[in-house]
Design an enzyme around this catalytic site. Structure first.
Site, PDB file in Angstrom:
ATOM      1  N   ALA A 112       0.787  -1.170  -0.069  1.00  0.00           N
ATOM      2  CA  ALA A 112       0.460   0.232   0.042  1.00  0.00           C
ATOM      3  C   ALA A 112       0.761   1.792  -0.360  1.00  0.00           C
ATOM      4  O   ALA A 112       0.504   2.771   0.358  1.00  0.00           O
ATOM      5  CB  ALA A 112      -0.713   0.100   0.801  1.00  0.00           C
ATOM      6  N   ASN A 167       0.493  -3.430   7.711  1.00  0.00           N
ATOM      7  CA  ASN A 167       1.679  -3.982   6.646  1.00  0.00           C
ATOM      8  C   ASN A 167       2.760  -2.879   6.251  1.00  0.00           C
ATOM      9  O   ASN A 167       3.619  -3.313   6.075  1.00  0.00           O
ATOM     10  CB  ASN A 167       1.100  -4.178   5.679  1.00  0.00           C
ATOM     11  CG  ASN A 167      -0.228  -5.716   6.770  1.00  0.00           C
ATOM     12  OD1 ASN A 167       0.614  -6.750   6.663  1.00  0.00           O
ATOM     13  ND2 ASN A 167      -1.047  -5.419   5.739  1.00  0.00           N
ATOM     14  N   HIS A 197      -1.316   7.460   3.376  1.00  0.00           N
ATOM     15  CA  HIS A 197       0.253   6.777   4.446  1.00  0.00           C
ATOM     16  C   HIS A 197       0.723   8.035   4.140  1.00  0.00           C
ATOM     17  O   HIS A 197       1.312   8.826   2.902  1.00  0.00           O
ATOM     18  CB  HIS A 197       0.591   5.761   3.813  1.00  0.00           C
ATOM     19  CG  HIS A 197      -0.378   4.773   3.939  1.00  0.00           C
ATOM     20  ND1 HIS A 197      -0.693   3.706   5.425  1.00  0.00           N
ATOM     21  CD2 HIS A 197      -0.921   4.048   2.786  1.00  0.00           C
ATOM     22  CE1 HIS A 197      -1.765   2.698   5.659  1.00  0.00           C
ATOM     23  NE2 HIS A 197      -1.364   2.715   3.848  1.00  0.00           N
TER      24      HIS A 197
HETATM   25  N1  LIG Z   1       1.702  -5.176   2.197  1.00  0.00           N
HETATM   26  C1  LIG Z   1       0.315  -4.495   2.351  1.00  0.00           C
HETATM   27  O1  LIG Z   1       0.774  -3.295   2.289  1.00  0.00           O
HETATM   28  C2  LIG Z   1      -0.731  -4.737   2.612  1.00  0.00           C
HETATM   29  C3  LIG Z   1      -1.709  -4.235   1.840  1.00  0.00           C
HETATM   30  C4  LIG Z   1      -2.999  -5.204   1.532  1.00  0.00           C
HETATM   31  C5  LIG Z   1      -3.310  -6.070   2.573  1.00  0.00           C
HETATM   32  N2  LIG Z   1      -2.507  -6.952   2.903  1.00  0.00           N
HETATM   33  C6  LIG Z   1      -2.911  -7.869   3.836  1.00  0.00           C
HETATM   34  O2  LIG Z   1      -2.643  -9.007   2.779  1.00  0.00           O
HETATM   35  C7  LIG Z   1      -3.243  -9.381   3.227  1.00  0.00           C
HETATM   36  C8  LIG Z   1      -4.899 -10.189   1.870  1.00  0.00           C
HETATM   37  O3  LIG Z   1      -5.361  -9.034   2.179  1.00  0.00           O
HETATM   38  P1  LIG Z   1      -7.055  -8.928   1.300  1.00  0.00           P
HETATM   39  O4  LIG Z   1      -7.592  -7.796   1.526  1.00  0.00           O
HETATM   40  O5  LIG Z   1      -6.498 -10.161  -0.242  1.00  0.00           O
HETATM   41  O6  LIG Z   1      -7.504  -9.350   2.372  1.00  0.00           O
HETATM   42  P2  LIG Z   1      -8.823 -10.661   2.358  1.00  0.00           P
HETATM   43  O7  LIG Z   1      -9.549 -10.694   3.912  1.00  0.00           O
HETATM   44  O8  LIG Z   1      -9.870 -10.273   1.047  1.00  0.00           O
HETATM   45  O9  LIG Z   1      -8.832 -12.446   2.172  1.00  0.00           O
HETATM   46  C9  LIG Z   1      -7.831 -13.283   2.722  1.00  0.00           C
HETATM   47  C10 LIG Z   1      -8.477 -14.215   2.386  1.00  0.00           C
HETATM   48  O10 LIG Z   1      -6.774 -16.089   2.889  1.00  0.00           O
HETATM   49  C11 LIG Z   1      -8.024 -16.206   3.384  1.00  0.00           C
HETATM   50  N3  LIG Z   1      -7.024 -16.318   4.875  1.00  0.00           N
HETATM   51  C12 LIG Z   1      -7.028 -15.893   5.989  1.00  0.00           C
HETATM   52  N4  LIG Z   1      -6.260 -16.443   6.675  1.00  0.00           N
HETATM   53  C13 LIG Z   1      -5.648 -17.668   6.518  1.00  0.00           C
HETATM   54  C14 LIG Z   1      -4.830 -18.851   6.328  1.00  0.00           C
HETATM   55  N5  LIG Z   1      -4.780 -18.953   7.471  1.00  0.00           N
HETATM   56  N6  LIG Z   1      -4.289 -19.917   5.875  1.00  0.00           N
HETATM   57  C15 LIG Z   1      -5.429 -19.395   4.972  1.00  0.00           C
HETATM   58  N7  LIG Z   1      -6.196 -19.021   4.180  1.00  0.00           N
HETATM   59  C16 LIG Z   1      -6.485 -17.466   4.779  1.00  0.00           C
HETATM   60  C17 LIG Z   1      -9.356 -15.448   3.958  1.00  0.00           C
HETATM   61  O11 LIG Z   1     -10.198 -16.938   3.794  1.00  0.00           O
HETATM   62  C18 LIG Z   1      -9.627 -14.705   2.245  1.00  0.00           C
HETATM   63  O12 LIG Z   1      -9.842 -15.759   1.916  1.00  0.00           O
HETATM   64  C19 LIG Z   1      -3.822  -9.433   4.690  1.00  0.00           C
HETATM   65  O13 LIG Z   1      -3.357  -9.785   5.247  1.00  0.00           O
HETATM   66  C20 LIG Z   1      -4.344  -8.029   4.356  1.00  0.00           C
HETATM   67  O14 LIG Z   1      -3.247  -7.096   6.263  1.00  0.00           O
HETATM   68  C21 LIG Z   1      -1.181  -5.965   2.882  1.00  0.00           C
END
Ligand SMILES: NC(=O)c1ccc[n+]([C@@H]2O[C@H](COP(=O)([O-])OP(=O)(O)OC[C@H]3O[C@@H](n4cnc5c(N)ncnc54)[C@H](O)[C@@H]3O)[C@@H](O)[C@H]2O)c1
Length: 244
Positions: A112, A167, A197
């Site tokens: 992000a 994150n 941010h």
């Molecule tokens: N690095 C960054 O800047 C940044 C930015 C946005 C999101 N993220 C992170 O990326 C990840 C995904 O974001 P999203 O918006 O796609 O989330 P989301 O909630 O839309 O999807 C997450 C998916 O992962 C699955 N899941 C959750 N825990 C699990 C586990 N232990 N084992 C297997 N599957 C699992 C869920 O069932 C869901 O299908 C999140 O952790 C979010 O915080 C990071």
């Protein structure tokens, strides 16, 4: 045959990546692992489904990083989106041991935020990094009617308290001066329509500011640019792409 990619977590980011992978002849989707069995093509990770995979992409949760990162790194390279998981010292150590022992690589996309290349470039002269994250209360699952400071302190505590929202703090810390020295302020703001941010980096080199106002995706916690950055990073890692 395209490069083989496994996805952990088929949510907002994972679905976007799946679509891009499936519409490219340079990549092949090897597996999807998700706690939601209706989305998954495998129910666990083992030597069989991890062999001959070029890259596993985690876009699930900090729990998934805990559960699978070291196991993946025994066999192949890993890219993680849930970078806040690495605020837990034991986990970061376990992952470092695994990648050094098995000669595999861990990648963290800019997600992000933007300007990580700048942070990395000035790292040896970097003295302070401050992040201010401002999101609509919905992004925190809250209902604040006025601006509310939720947290002010170091990136380690920020990432542990708000793993789904900061994150960015973890990504900055891992690429810059570490979790203790990176400062984070988290604000819930009902006037906010974009996830904002603002980073101020200072050091012997001088100073710079990064400001991102990213529109949330279907998941209000997740900025749309996170999925774009993950796709770009996959291309860089597996195809060595620089300019199109
Ligand atoms: N690095 C960054 O800047 C940044 C930015 C946005 C999101 N993220 C992170 O990326 C990840 C995904 O974001 P999203 O918006 O796609 O989330 P989301 O909630 O839309 O999807 C997450 C998916 O992962 C699955 N899941 C959750 N825990 C699990 C586990 N232990 N084992 C297997 N599957 C699992 C869920 O069932 C869901 O299908 C999140 O952790 C979010 O915080 C990071």
């Amino acid at each position: 045959m395209g490069k083989k990619i496994g996805i952990i977590g088929l949510g907002t980011i994972g679905s976007y990546l799946k679509e891009r992978i499936e519409s490219s002849d340079k990549f092949e989707l090897a597996f999807i692992l998700d706690v939601d069995k209706t989305k998954a093509t495998v129910s666990s990770l083992d030597k069989t489904n991890l062999s001959k995979i070029d890259l596993v992409v985690e876009c699930a949760s900090a729990e998934a990083v805990k559960e699978y990162a070291a196991k993946v790194l025994e066999k192949t390279d890993l890219m993680i989106l849930s970078s806040s998981a690495l605020a837990e010292k034991n986990l970061e150590e376990k992952i470092t041991v695994a990648r050094k022992k098995f000669g595999t690589k861990l990648f963290i996309p800019s997600g992000a935020i933007i300007g990580l290349d700048g942070i990395v470039a000035v790292k040896e002269q970097l003295e302070s990094v401050e992040l201010v994250t401002r999101k609509n209360p919905k992004g925190f699952g809250r209902n604040d009617k006025k601006e509310t400071v939720l947290f002010e302190g170091n990136a380690r505590k920020a990432a542990m308290l708000y793993p789904k929202n900061v994150n960015v703090a973890a990504t900055l810390a891992l690429n810059g001066i570490g979790f203790e020295k990176t400062r984070a302020k988290i604000i819930s703001d009902p006037k906010c329509t974009a996830n904002t941010h603002t980073v101020t980096a200072k050091g012997k080199f001088g100073a710079f500011h990064i400001k991102v106002a990213a529109l949330p995706s279907k998941n209000p916690k997740t900025s749309g640019i996170a999925a774009l950055s993950a796709w770009r990073k996959i291309n860089e890692i597996l195809l060595g792409r620089s300019l199109d």
